[in-house]
Each structure stands twice: as structure tokens, then as C-alpha cells.
Design a protein around this motif. Structure first.
Motif, short mmCIF file in Angstrom:
data_model
loop_
_atom_site.label_atom_id
_atom_site.label_comp_id
_atom_site.label_asym_id
_atom_site.label_seq_id
_atom_site.Cartn_x
_atom_site.Cartn_y
_atom_site.Cartn_z
N ALA A 289 0.85 -1.21 0.00
CA ALA A 289 0.00 0.00 0.00
C ALA A 289 0.88 1.25 0.00
N ARG A 290 1.96 1.22 0.79
CA ARG A 290 2.87 2.38 0.84
C ARG A 290 3.52 2.61 -0.51
N MET A 291 3.99 1.52 -1.13
CA MET A 291 4.68 1.66 -2.41
C MET A 291 3.71 2.10 -3.53
N GLN B 80 1.97 7.46 -6.63
CA GLN B 80 1.11 8.63 -6.84
C GLN B 80 1.91 9.91 -6.56
N VAL B 81 2.79 9.83 -5.55
CA VAL B 81 3.70 10.96 -5.27
C VAL B 81 4.63 11.17 -6.47
N ALA B 82 5.12 10.07 -7.04
CA ALA B 82 6.03 10.16 -8.20
C ALA B 82 5.32 10.83 -9.39
N TYR C 41 2.93 13.05 -9.18
CA TYR C 41 2.88 14.48 -8.84
C TYR C 41 4.23 15.14 -9.12
N LYS C 42 5.29 14.46 -8.74
CA LYS C 42 6.63 15.02 -8.94
C LYS C 42 6.95 15.15 -10.43
N LEU C 43 6.49 14.18 -11.20
CA LEU C 43 6.68 14.25 -12.66
C LEU C 43 5.92 15.46 -13.22
N PRO D 222 12.19 16.87 -7.77
CA PRO D 222 13.09 15.72 -7.61
C PRO D 222 12.48 14.64 -6.73
N VAL D 223 12.94 13.42 -6.91
CA VAL D 223 12.44 12.30 -6.10
C VAL D 223 12.84 12.50 -4.64
N LEU D 224 14.08 12.87 -4.40
CA LEU D 224 14.55 13.02 -3.02
C LEU D 224 14.02 14.30 -2.39
N ASP D 225 13.41 14.14 -1.22
CA ASP D 225 13.01 15.29 -0.40
C ASP D 225 13.55 15.01 1.00
N ALA D 226 14.78 15.44 1.25
CA ALA D 226 15.47 15.09 2.50
C ALA D 226 14.74 15.62 3.73
N SER D 227 14.15 16.81 3.62
CA SER D 227 13.46 17.37 4.79
C SER D 227 12.23 16.54 5.14
N ARG D 228 11.52 16.07 4.10
CA ARG D 228 10.37 15.19 4.35
C ARG D 228 10.83 13.87 5.00
N GLU D 229 11.95 13.34 4.55
CA GLU D 229 12.44 12.08 5.13
C GLU D 229 12.78 12.26 6.61
N HIS D 230 13.37 13.40 6.95
CA HIS D 230 13.67 13.66 8.36
C HIS D 230 12.38 13.73 9.18
N MET E 264 13.65 1.83 4.01
CA MET E 264 12.37 1.80 3.29
C MET E 264 12.24 3.00 2.36
N MET E 265 12.70 4.16 2.81
CA MET E 265 12.59 5.35 1.95
C MET E 265 13.61 5.31 0.82
N ALA E 266 14.76 4.66 1.04
CA ALA E 266 15.70 4.46 -0.06
C ALA E 266 15.07 3.55 -1.13
N GLN E 267 14.37 2.53 -0.68
CA GLN E 267 13.68 1.63 -1.63
C GLN E 267 12.53 2.37 -2.33
N SER E 268 11.86 3.22 -1.59
CA SER E 268 10.79 4.04 -2.15
C SER E 268 11.34 4.93 -3.27
N ARG E 269 12.51 5.55 -3.01
CA ARG E 269 13.13 6.40 -4.04
C ARG E 269 13.55 5.58 -5.25
N TYR F 19 12.20 2.82 -6.31
CA TYR F 19 10.98 2.42 -7.03
C TYR F 19 10.42 3.59 -7.84
N GLN F 20 10.41 4.77 -7.22
CA GLN F 20 9.95 5.97 -7.94
C GLN F 20 10.84 6.25 -9.16
N SER F 21 12.16 6.16 -8.96
CA SER F 21 13.09 6.46 -10.06
C SER F 21 12.91 5.48 -11.21
O1 LIG Z 1 6.99 12.36 0.29
C1 LIG Z 1 7.67 12.25 -0.75
O2 LIG Z 1 8.04 13.25 -1.40
C2 LIG Z 1 8.03 10.93 -1.25
O3 LIG Z 1 8.55 10.81 -2.34
C3 LIG Z 1 7.86 9.74 -0.36
C4 LIG Z 1 9.14 9.43 0.41
C5 LIG Z 1 8.76 8.25 1.34
O4 LIG Z 1 8.94 7.10 0.90
O5 LIG Z 1 8.22 8.50 2.43
C6 LIG Z 1 10.21 9.03 -0.53
C7 LIG Z 1 11.15 9.89 -1.02
C8 LIG Z 1 11.33 11.25 -0.49
O6 LIG Z 1 12.68 11.54 -0.33
C9 LIG Z 1 10.54 11.48 0.73
C10 LIG Z 1 9.59 10.60 1.19
#
Ligand SMILES: O=C(O)C(=O)C[C@]1(C(=O)O)C=C[C@@H](O)C=C1
Length: 90
Positions: free
Chosen positions: A22-24, A29-31, A33-35, A40-48, A74-79, A81-83
Motif C-alpha cells: 500500500a505504501r509503495m 502517486q507521489v512520483a 505528482y513530482k513528474l 526531484p524524487v529526493l526530499d530530505a526534509s520530508r524524510e527527516h 524503506m525510503m531508499a527503496q521508495s526512491r 521504485y519511484q526512479s
Molecule cells: O513524500 C515524498 O516526497 C516521497 O517521495 C515519499 C518518500 C517516502 O517514501 O516517504 C520518498 C522519497 C522522499 O525523499 C521522501 C519521502
């Protein structure tokens, strides 16, 4: 005894796998939106923030370092998968 504990672990794993899927799915859907918004796929502040939030939900603080590592992975795998998904949209 061991058998019962392992059965319980198998049940928990089944729930984790369903939640992971479900998370993936949501992450794609986030990917999308980003497209659409050229983000960018990475959002370091969100990950923190995600890590802070999940750590705050723990009942057992001893688990904090393990949970942190789990979410970093898990978030590295999420990135990843998005990429991979974004590569296929080109
Ligand atoms: O929230 C986002 O922007 C996402 O892409 C999701 C997610 C996550 O898996 O939680 C993954 C990559 C981002 O670096 C931050 C968070």
C-alpha cells in the motif's frame, strides 16, 4: 513454543507486506505528482520529518535506532521504485 511465536511472526509479516505494498502504491502517486510538477524524487526534509514522526509513535524507546534504520532503508527503496517508474514514463 517456538512454533507459536513463528506463526505469530508469519501473521505480522503478512500484515507488513500488505502495508508495504500500500505504501509503495501511494509512493507512485507521489512520483506522478513530482513528474507533473518537475520535482526531484529526493526530499530530505520530508524524510527527516517521517523519521521523527514514526519515532514519536514508538511505545518502546529502545527500538528508536532500529526503527530509524528501517525507515531509512524503506525510503531508499521508495526512491529507487519511484526512479525506476519515472524512467519508464520517458
Ligand atoms: O513524500 C515524498 O516526497 C516521497 O517521495 C515519499 C518518500 C517516502 O517514501 O516517504 C520518498 C522519497 C522522499 O525523499 C521522501 C519521502
Amino acid at each position: 513454543m517456538l512454533e507459536a511465536e513463528r506463526q505469530r511472526i508469519d501473521q505480522i509479516d503478512q500484515e507488513i507486506v500488505a502495508l508495504f505494498e500500500a505504501r509503495m502504491e501511494t509512493v507512485l502517486q507521489v512520483a506522478q505528482y513530482k513528474l507533473d510538477h518537475d520535482l526531484p524524487v529526493l526530499d530530505a526534509s520530508r524524510e527527516h520529518l517521517v523519521i521523527e514522526k514514526v519515532r514519536g509513535k514508538l511505545n518502546n524507546p529502545e527500538l528508536a535506532p532500529y526503527l530509524t534504520e528501517l525507515y531509512q532503508t524503506m525510503m531508499a527503496q521508495s526512491r529507487a521504485y519511484q526512479s525506476q517508474w519515472l524512467d519508464h514514463q520517458k
